[in-house]
Design a protein around this motif. Structure first.
Motif, PDB file in Angstrom:
ATOM      1  N   HIS A 144       0.829  -1.209   0.000  1.00 49.07           N
ATOM      2  CA  HIS A 144       0.000   0.000   0.000  1.00 49.07           C
ATOM      3  C   HIS A 144       0.862   1.257   0.000  1.00 49.07           C
ATOM      4  O   HIS A 144       2.013   1.244   0.436  1.00 49.07           O
ATOM      5  N   ALA A 145       0.287   2.357  -0.465  1.00 43.74           N
ATOM      6  CA  ALA A 145       0.978   3.647  -0.475  1.00 43.74           C
ATOM      7  C   ALA A 145       1.043   4.212   0.949  1.00 43.74           C
ATOM      8  O   ALA A 145       0.478   3.658   1.892  1.00 43.74           O
ATOM      9  N   LYS A 146       1.722   5.338   1.090  1.00 43.67           N
ATOM     10  CA  LYS A 146       1.992   5.955   2.394  1.00 43.67           C
ATOM     11  C   LYS A 146       0.700   6.330   3.127  1.00 43.67           C
ATOM     12  O   LYS A 146      -0.158   7.006   2.588  1.00 43.67           O
ATOM     13  N   SER A 147       0.602   5.880   4.366  1.00 46.99           N
ATOM     14  CA  SER A 147      -0.612   6.133   5.146  1.00 46.99           C
ATOM     15  C   SER A 147      -0.439   7.336   6.069  1.00 46.99           C
ATOM     16  O   SER A 147       0.666   7.808   6.323  1.00 46.99           O
ATOM     17  N   ASP A 148      -1.569   7.800   6.578  1.00 48.21           N
ATOM     18  CA  ASP A 148      -1.626   8.989   7.413  1.00 48.21           C
ATOM     19  C   ASP A 148      -1.711   8.591   8.880  1.00 48.21           C
ATOM     20  O   ASP A 148      -2.673   7.952   9.299  1.00 48.21           O
ATOM     21  N   GLU A 205      -7.733   2.406  -0.593  1.00 50.10           N
ATOM     22  CA  GLU A 205      -7.460   3.715  -1.191  1.00 50.10           C
ATOM     23  C   GLU A 205      -6.321   3.639  -2.203  1.00 50.10           C
ATOM     24  O   GLU A 205      -6.345   4.330  -3.225  1.00 50.10           O
ATOM     25  N   THR A 206      -5.333   2.804  -1.931  1.00 51.11           N
ATOM     26  CA  THR A 206      -4.252   2.613  -2.901  1.00 51.11           C
ATOM     27  C   THR A 206      -4.825   2.057  -4.191  1.00 51.11           C
ATOM     28  O   THR A 206      -4.542   2.568  -5.279  1.00 51.11           O
ATOM     29  N   LEU A 207      -5.644   1.021  -4.080  1.00 55.07           N
ATOM     30  CA  LEU A 207      -6.261   0.429  -5.265  1.00 55.07           C
ATOM     31  C   LEU A 207      -7.094   1.458  -6.021  1.00 55.07           C
ATOM     32  O   LEU A 207      -6.985   1.574  -7.237  1.00 55.07           O
ATOM     33  N   SER A 208      -7.895   2.202  -5.323  1.00 56.07           N
ATOM     34  CA  SER A 208      -8.729   3.222  -5.967  1.00 56.07           C
ATOM     35  C   SER A 208      -7.873   4.250  -6.696  1.00 56.07           C
ATOM     36  O   SER A 208      -8.183   4.654  -7.818  1.00 56.07           O
ATOM     37  N   GLY A 209      -6.777   4.659  -6.088  1.00 54.39           N
ATOM     38  CA  GLY A 209      -5.883   5.650  -6.682  1.00 54.39           C
ATOM     39  C   GLY A 209      -5.167   5.169  -7.934  1.00 54.39           C
ATOM     40  O   GLY A 209      -4.716   5.973  -8.746  1.00 54.39           O
ATOM     41  N   LEU A 241      -4.797   6.893   3.549  1.00 53.93           N
ATOM     42  CA  LEU A 241      -3.569   7.383   2.926  1.00 53.93           C
ATOM     43  C   LEU A 241      -3.391   8.865   3.253  1.00 53.93           C
ATOM     44  O   LEU A 241      -4.364   9.582   3.482  1.00 53.93           O
ATOM     45  N   ASN A 242      -2.143   9.304   3.230  1.00 54.21           N
ATOM     46  CA  ASN A 242      -1.893  10.738   3.335  1.00 54.21           C
ATOM     47  C   ASN A 242      -1.778  11.318   1.915  1.00 54.21           C
ATOM     48  O   ASN A 242      -1.951  10.596   0.926  1.00 54.21           O
ATOM     49  N   LYS A 243      -1.493  12.595   1.830  1.00 56.50           N
ATOM     50  CA  LYS A 243      -1.432  13.267   0.522  1.00 56.50           C
ATOM     51  C   LYS A 243      -0.381  12.613  -0.384  1.00 56.50           C
ATOM     52  O   LYS A 243      -0.629  12.366  -1.564  1.00 56.50           O
TER      53      LYS A 243
END
Length: 166
Positions: free
Chosen positions: A9-13, A61-65, A26-28
């Motif tokens: 997964h991408a960077k989380s918040d 959210e990573t998948l959606s992005g 996820l964060n920005k």
């Protein structure tokens, strides 16, 4: 020939107090990383026919992005949430498509990447599999249930930070 796209997964918040780890978004930077990973997948024609994704908020959210084809069969499963490599391989063994995207978490996804390939890519960050790290590897086996450790041939490896810098 089978193809696996194995993505952390991408960077989380971490700024949200009072939410569970499973619900962390996820964060920005993570949202930007997911978008650039999607661009990279499309540019290289790495199109999954099936998606296996942890049920955590940040993997979804990573998948959606990634902005992939919305009709791609997708399974969100708690079994991939913080799963160990063996559990991830067991989950993968149930896949039915030729090209599968699996999105999960460290440390299990890093261990899985290392155990799946016969020879690791020559990339300094493969060893720690940072957020958004994505391995593409092929297998000669006819079915996912036949895939074993060290059977994968590396096709590609990328991390979002380098994709953004390019």
């Amino acid at each position: 020939m089978l193809r696996l796209i194995l993505m952390r997964h991408a960077k989380s918040d971490w700024s949200y107090a009072g939410i569970s780890d499973h619900e962390r978004p996820l964060n920005k930077r993570g949202r930007a990383s997911a978008a650039v990973l999607g661009d990279w997948l499309r540019a290289n024609q790495y199109f999954p026919d099936q998606i296996l994704c942890s049920s955590a908020q940040r993997t979804g959210e990573t998948l959606s992005g990634l902005n992939l084809m919305p009709e791609t069969p997708t399974q969100f499963t708690r079994a991939l949430y913080l799963a160990e490599a063996r559990a991830m391989l067991e989950n993968l063994s149930t896949a039915t498509a030729r090209c599968v995207l699996m999105i999960g978490h460290n440390p299990g996804i890093c261990e899985m990447a290392h155990r799946l390939v016969d020879e690791p890519p020559l990339h300094a960050r493969f060893s720690d599999y940072p957020t958004g790290a994505t391995l593409v590897c092929d297998f000669a086996e006819p079915h996912w249930a036949d895939v074993t450790w060290h059977a994968g041939q590396v096709v590609d490896f990328a991390i979002p930070r380098e994709l953004m810098a390019a």
